[in-house]
Design a protein around this motif. Structure first.
Motif, PDB file in Angstrom:
ATOM      1  N   LEU A 178       6.305  -9.020  -3.783  1.00 54.24           N
ATOM      2  CA  LEU A 178       5.455  -7.848  -3.574  1.00 54.24           C
ATOM      3  C   LEU A 178       5.723  -6.785  -4.637  1.00 54.24           C
ATOM      4  CD1 LEU A 178       5.447  -7.251   0.300  1.00 54.24           C
ATOM      5  CD2 LEU A 178       3.567  -8.062  -1.133  1.00 54.24           C
ATOM      6  N   VAL A 179       6.997  -6.574  -4.957  1.00 56.08           N
ATOM      7  CA  VAL A 179       7.329  -5.602  -6.001  1.00 56.08           C
ATOM      8  C   VAL A 179       6.759  -6.053  -7.343  1.00 56.08           C
ATOM      9  CG1 VAL A 179       9.228  -4.561  -7.300  1.00 56.08           C
ATOM     10  CG2 VAL A 179       9.375  -4.759  -4.815  1.00 56.08           C
ATOM     11  N   ALA A 180       6.891  -7.344  -7.648  1.00 52.98           N
ATOM     12  CA  ALA A 180       6.323  -7.863  -8.896  1.00 52.98           C
ATOM     13  C   ALA A 180       4.806  -7.700  -8.914  1.00 52.98           C
ATOM     14  CB  ALA A 180       6.702  -9.336  -9.068  1.00 52.98           C
ATOM     15  N   LEU A 181       4.167  -7.955  -7.769  1.00 60.31           N
ATOM     16  CA  LEU A 181       2.714  -7.764  -7.685  1.00 60.31           C
ATOM     17  C   LEU A 181       2.356  -6.290  -7.859  1.00 60.31           C
ATOM     18  CD1 LEU A 181      -0.141  -8.794  -7.092  1.00 60.31           C
ATOM     19  CD2 LEU A 181       0.369  -8.552  -4.638  1.00 60.31           C
ATOM     20  N   GLY A 182       3.123  -5.414  -7.222  1.00 61.55           N
ATOM     21  CA  GLY A 182       2.865  -3.986  -7.370  1.00 61.55           C
ATOM     22  C   GLY A 182       3.012  -3.524  -8.809  1.00 61.55           C
ATOM     23  N   LEU A 183       4.054  -4.004  -9.497  1.00 61.14           N
ATOM     24  CA  LEU A 183       4.241  -3.644 -10.898  1.00 61.14           C
ATOM     25  C   LEU A 183       3.118  -4.200 -11.767  1.00 61.14           C
ATOM     26  CD1 LEU A 183       8.098  -4.176 -11.241  1.00 61.14           C
ATOM     27  CD2 LEU A 183       6.879  -2.001 -11.198  1.00 61.14           C
ATOM     28  N   SER A 184       2.660  -5.416 -11.463  1.00 58.46           N
ATOM     29  CA  SER A 184       1.550  -5.999 -12.218  1.00 58.46           C
ATOM     30  C   SER A 184       0.271  -5.183 -12.021  1.00 58.46           C
ATOM     31  CB  SER A 184       1.325  -7.453 -11.790  1.00 58.46           C
ATOM     32  OG  SER A 184       2.478  -8.237 -12.021  1.00 58.46           O
ATOM     33  N   MET A 185       0.024  -4.786 -10.794  1.00 54.50           N
ATOM     34  CA  MET A 185      -1.145  -3.949 -10.523  1.00 54.50           C
ATOM     35  C   MET A 185      -1.045  -2.611 -11.250  1.00 54.50           C
ATOM     36  SD  MET A 185      -1.487  -4.739  -6.436  1.00 54.50           S
ATOM     37  CE  MET A 185      -2.647  -3.389  -6.176  1.00 54.50           C
ATOM     38  N   ILE A 217       7.843   0.290  -2.100  1.00 49.23           N
ATOM     39  CA  ILE A 217       7.427  -0.985  -1.515  1.00 49.23           C
ATOM     40  C   ILE A 217       8.505  -1.559  -0.601  1.00 49.23           C
ATOM     41  CG2 ILE A 217       6.821  -3.390  -2.075  1.00 49.23           C
ATOM     42  CD1 ILE A 217       5.487  -2.367  -4.605  1.00 49.23           C
ATOM     43  N   SER A 218       9.769  -1.294  -0.904  1.00 50.70           N
ATOM     44  CA  SER A 218      10.864  -1.944  -0.176  1.00 50.70           C
ATOM     45  C   SER A 218      11.735  -0.979   0.622  1.00 50.70           C
ATOM     46  CB  SER A 218      11.755  -2.711  -1.170  1.00 50.70           C
ATOM     47  OG  SER A 218      12.247  -1.837  -2.176  1.00 50.70           O
ATOM     48  N   VAL A 219      11.265   0.243   0.868  1.00 45.40           N
ATOM     49  CA  VAL A 219      12.086   1.243   1.549  1.00 45.40           C
ATOM     50  C   VAL A 219      12.365   0.827   2.992  1.00 45.40           C
ATOM     51  CG1 VAL A 219      10.050   2.581   2.269  1.00 45.40           C
ATOM     52  CG2 VAL A 219      12.267   3.702   2.078  1.00 45.40           C
ATOM     53  N   ILE A 268      14.683  -3.897  -8.748  1.00 45.23           N
ATOM     54  CA  ILE A 268      14.717  -5.061  -7.855  1.00 45.23           C
ATOM     55  C   ILE A 268      14.966  -4.570  -6.426  1.00 45.23           C
ATOM     56  CG2 ILE A 268      15.967  -7.167  -7.263  1.00 45.23           C
ATOM     57  CD1 ILE A 268      16.521  -7.607 -10.150  1.00 45.23           C
ATOM     58  N   PRO A 269      14.181  -5.016  -5.458  1.00 41.56           N
ATOM     59  CA  PRO A 269      14.381  -4.553  -4.071  1.00 41.56           C
ATOM     60  C   PRO A 269      15.793  -4.853  -3.583  1.00 41.56           C
ATOM     61  CG  PRO A 269      12.330  -5.789  -4.288  1.00 41.56           C
ATOM     62  CD  PRO A 269      13.060  -5.949  -5.579  1.00 41.56           C
ATOM     63  N   LEU A 281       0.821  -1.203   0.000  1.00 42.60           N
ATOM     64  CA  LEU A 281       0.000   0.000   0.000  1.00 42.60           C
ATOM     65  C   LEU A 281       0.860   1.259   0.000  1.00 42.60           C
ATOM     66  CD1 LEU A 281      -2.840   1.255   0.204  1.00 42.60           C
ATOM     67  CD2 LEU A 281      -2.624   1.117   2.697  1.00 42.60           C
ATOM     68  N   THR A 282       1.946   1.235   0.764  1.00 38.26           N
ATOM     69  CA  THR A 282       2.835   2.396   0.824  1.00 38.26           C
ATOM     70  C   THR A 282       3.432   2.700  -0.548  1.00 38.26           C
ATOM     71  OG1 THR A 282       3.398   1.980   3.138  1.00 38.26           O
ATOM     72  CG2 THR A 282       4.932   3.324   1.864  1.00 38.26           C
ATOM     73  N   GLY A 283       3.973   1.679  -1.195  1.00 37.92           N
ATOM     74  CA  GLY A 283       4.591   1.896  -2.501  1.00 37.92           C
ATOM     75  C   GLY A 283       3.601   2.350  -3.547  1.00 37.92           C
ATOM     76  N   PHE A 284       2.439   1.719  -3.581  1.00 40.92           N
ATOM     77  CA  PHE A 284       1.445   2.048  -4.609  1.00 40.92           C
ATOM     78  C   PHE A 284       0.889   3.456  -4.386  1.00 40.92           C
ATOM     79  CE2 PHE A 284      -2.139   1.452  -7.431  1.00 40.92           C
ATOM     80  CZ  PHE A 284      -1.641   0.563  -8.369  1.00 40.92           C
ATOM     81  N   THR A 285       0.542   3.769  -3.153  1.00 41.06           N
ATOM     82  CA  THR A 285      -0.014   5.090  -2.858  1.00 41.06           C
ATOM     83  C   THR A 285       1.009   6.184  -3.105  1.00 41.06           C
ATOM     84  OG1 THR A 285      -1.452   4.104  -1.168  1.00 41.06           O
ATOM     85  CG2 THR A 285      -1.131   6.485  -1.091  1.00 41.06           C
ATOM     86  N   THR A 286       2.244   5.951  -2.678  1.00 39.85           N
ATOM     87  CA  THR A 286       3.298   6.944  -2.865  1.00 39.85           C
ATOM     88  C   THR A 286       3.515   7.239  -4.345  1.00 39.85           C
ATOM     89  OG1 THR A 286       4.430   6.305  -0.831  1.00 39.85           O
ATOM     90  CG2 THR A 286       5.749   7.385  -2.524  1.00 39.85           C
ATOM     91  N   THR A 287       3.602   6.198  -5.149  1.00 40.21           N
ATOM     92  CA  THR A 287       3.854   6.380  -6.578  1.00 40.21           C
ATOM     93  C   THR A 287       2.699   7.101  -7.256  1.00 40.21           C
ATOM     94  OG1 THR A 287       5.127   4.314  -6.539  1.00 40.21           O
ATOM     95  CG2 THR A 287       4.498   5.189  -8.693  1.00 40.21           C
ATOM     96  N   ALA A 288       1.479   6.657  -6.968  1.00 38.18           N
ATOM     97  CA  ALA A 288       0.313   7.272  -7.600  1.00 38.18           C
ATOM     98  C   ALA A 288       0.185   8.741  -7.211  1.00 38.18           C
ATOM     99  CB  ALA A 288      -0.951   6.507  -7.220  1.00 38.18           C
ATOM    100  N   ALA A 289       0.367   9.046  -5.927  1.00 41.71           N
ATOM    101  CA  ALA A 289       0.229  10.428  -5.467  1.00 41.71           C
ATOM    102  C   ALA A 289       1.340  11.314  -6.028  1.00 41.71           C
ATOM    103  CB  ALA A 289       0.224  10.470  -3.944  1.00 41.71           C
TER     104      ALA A 289
END
Length: 574
Positions: free
Chosen positions: A276-283, A230-232, A414-415, A77-85
């Motif tokens: 998780l990173v792969a899932l985030g990129l797929s989403m 996602i991996s920070v 890659i994380p 959620l952190t990675g996706f929200t951060t990138t989108a915002a």
């Protein structure tokens, strides 16, 4: 105009052909080998620790950890929200103000923020938003009635909102700079003018005529931001939740656990982090597909848009507010480093003193020296490799596979946690663990992509007619390269070096794993101190993280002018 290959202007040098393969091996080798060294222990195979068979026991133990699923959800959620915002903020501001004085003002204002390491920004935000932070000090007691800091959970609140905010205000300048580079490659000004001539409102016309081409240029940087979010680790330690913490933070704790059997669980978690990173990129790709279809219908509708003044000023307000928060946080950090006594709710300290610096000078000395020496070494090697690869491209008239963006962004997408543990195992086997060359090498893996991307456009755009002129006057190709080309490209070379140095200063995990605690740097010490409450000492370390990249950029700006102060007629490529 660039000389064609084989015309005698730039005869190929034999050693240049090896620059691209050497660079790829130095970049991709640690990533691939490191991930292999993480993957095998994740499935139980690690003979040095007694793992002789392949099994799923590590995964079972991983999923039995309390709150592990919540940590994974929080990271995603952190990675996706951060990138989108971040992307939304940058896109809205560019659509609203591209081509205006406001846009040029923000361009100058945001550029310095790119040099500030993530951890320094995180500390600044913590100093600003904490219950005893500067905002509540300015509002107390006259507006809030607080005579003591309230018992509020702001910095480490459980939903990760403060963490997301900190990442947004740091990643938005990066995406903005990437967008600026893309604007110069897509003839955006003419497209925007044509859209306005056809009656489109500013934001509507920019989004329809310019943004589709811009996004194709910044797509990989967006992926890098998503993977990082996602991996920070370092920003999450300073600002993120602790019950539970994001997945990457918990994995670092497992890797550092004295019980070596925890390494199997940590390796499984590192593979999960990559998943998780792969899932985030797929989403994200799925979201791209949906927006592309909806956007195509919207563009073809021909709707010119209505009055967008409110949206334009909202975009400007959001951009200025995010920049203002960062500068206010960094200013608070600066004041704390010199504060004598600063009791709540005083808006300013009772006095300023150098006692904090003199008292902790011995503590600062070793991390400062390590940060500078490792950074300068990694940047120097990165510049040599980048210039060699780019010169080989110019002399042969075609780009190498190093210039392919996918190769450059691989260490960034890659994380870090997914391959650094494996890389550490390989360093131990090679008896390089905790050695200075290993630390520099891992820094180089992350520094080189930024150096190459910063330098490539200026290097490729250099006018080869200068080479012809030098050769016609009797100079050798080597002399032309050393006495004409490099001096004219000195400013972009030094700027690329400053960008790489800023990246090196902020590297936390590579220093933690490759250094094995023997080479403390400013960022590792500052993150360690974040668990304590000594704002003055934290301010010292965080402030130096901010100052070092700034000094590098100042040198990059001033040094060429000083070196060529008697050659005002020489055109220095910017």
């Amino acid at each position: 105009m660039r000389a064609a290959p084989g015309n005698g202007v730039n005869p190929p040098l034999s050693f240049l052909r090896w620059m691209a393969p050497i660079t790829v091996c130095m970049l991709i080798g640690p990533v691939v080998a490191g991930f292999s060294g993480t993957l095998l222990p994740a499935f139980g195979f690690f003979p040095a620790l007694g793992g002789q068979t392949i099994d799923l026991e590590s995964w079972r133990q991983l999923f039995e950890l309390p709150g592990i699923s919540a940590s994974a959800r929080l990271s995603l959620l952190t990675g996706f929200t951060t990138t989108a915002a971040s992307l939304l903020l940058v896109t809205a501001f560019c659509a609203a103000w591209h081509g205006t004085d406001w846009f040029r003002f923000m361009e100058r204002l945001l550029a310095p923020l790119l040099s500030v390491p993530h951890a320094a920004v995180a500390f600044g935000i913590a100093f600003l938003l904490a219950p005893s932070g500067w905002i509540l000090r300015l509002l107390s007691p006259w507006a809030t009635g607080f005579a003591q800091p309230p018992d509020w959970l702001i910095v480490h609140e459980t939903h990760g909102l403060t963490l997301m905010f900190g990442l947004i205000v740091k990643e938005a300048p990066f995406l903005f700079v990437m967008t600026l580079a893309a604007l110069g490659q897509t003839d955006a000004e003419r497209s925007r003018t044509i859209a306005r001539t056809l009656g489109y409102r500013p934001m509507n016309g920019w989004l329809k005529a310019v943004f589709p081409r811009i996004y194709s240029q910044i797509r990989l940087p967006v992926f890098a931001v998503l993977a990082y979010g996602i991996s920070v680790v370092d920003v999450a330690i300073v600002l993120g939740p602790t019950t539970p913490a994001p997945l990457a933070v918990r994995l670092v704790t497992l890797f550092n656990d004295p019980g070596l059997q925890q390494r199997f669980i940590a390796s499984a978690g590192a593979v999960l982090q990559l998943g998780l990173v792969a899932l985030g990129l797929s989403m994200w790709l799925a979201l791209e597909s949906i927006i592309k279809r909806v956007g195509k219908v919207w563009i073809e509708s021909g709707h010119r848009g209505r009055n967008d003044a409110t949206a334009r000023y909202a975009a400007a307000g959001a951009a200025i507010s995010s920049v203002g928060v960062v500068f206010a946080g960094l200013s608070s950090m600066l004041i704390w480093s010199f504060a004598q006594s600063w009791r709540f709710p005083d808006a300013l300290p009772s006095g300023l003193t150098l006692a904090n610096w003199t008292r902790h000078f011995s503590t600062l000395q070793e991390p400062l020296i390590n940060t500078v020496t490792v950074g300068v070494s990694a940047v120097s090697i990165a510049l040599l490799l980048a210039i060699g690869v780019l010169e080989h491209e110019v002399r042969n008239g075609r780009r190498t596979f190093v210039g392919a963006a996918g190769v450059l962004y691989l260490p960034l997408v890659i994380p870090q946690i997914a391959f650094l543990f494996g890389a550490q195992i390989l360093l131990v086997m090679a008896q390089l663990d905790g050695r200075w060359p290993a630390l520099t090498w891992l820094h180089l893996v992350f520094v080189f992509p930024y150096v190459f991307l910063s330098l490539s456009d200026s290097y490729r755009a250099w006018d080869e007619r200068y080479s012809r002129t030098g050769l016609c006057l009797g100079a050798t190709p080597t002399r032309v390269f050393l006495r004409i080309k490099l001096p004219m490209l000195l400013r972009p070379i030094m700027t690329a070096g400053a960008v790489g140095f800023a990246v090196s200063v902020g590297l936390y995990l590579p220093t933690l794993f490759a250094g094995s605690g023997r080479y403390p740097t400013l960022v590792t010490e500052a993150v360690t101190l974040s668990a304590g409450g000594d704002y003055r000492l934290i301010g010292l370390f965080a402030l130096l993280q901010m100052v070092l990249p700034l000094v590098a950029f100042i040198l990059a700006f001033l040094a060429p002018g000083w070196l060529f102060r008697r050659r005002h007629g020489m055109q220095v490529t910017r």
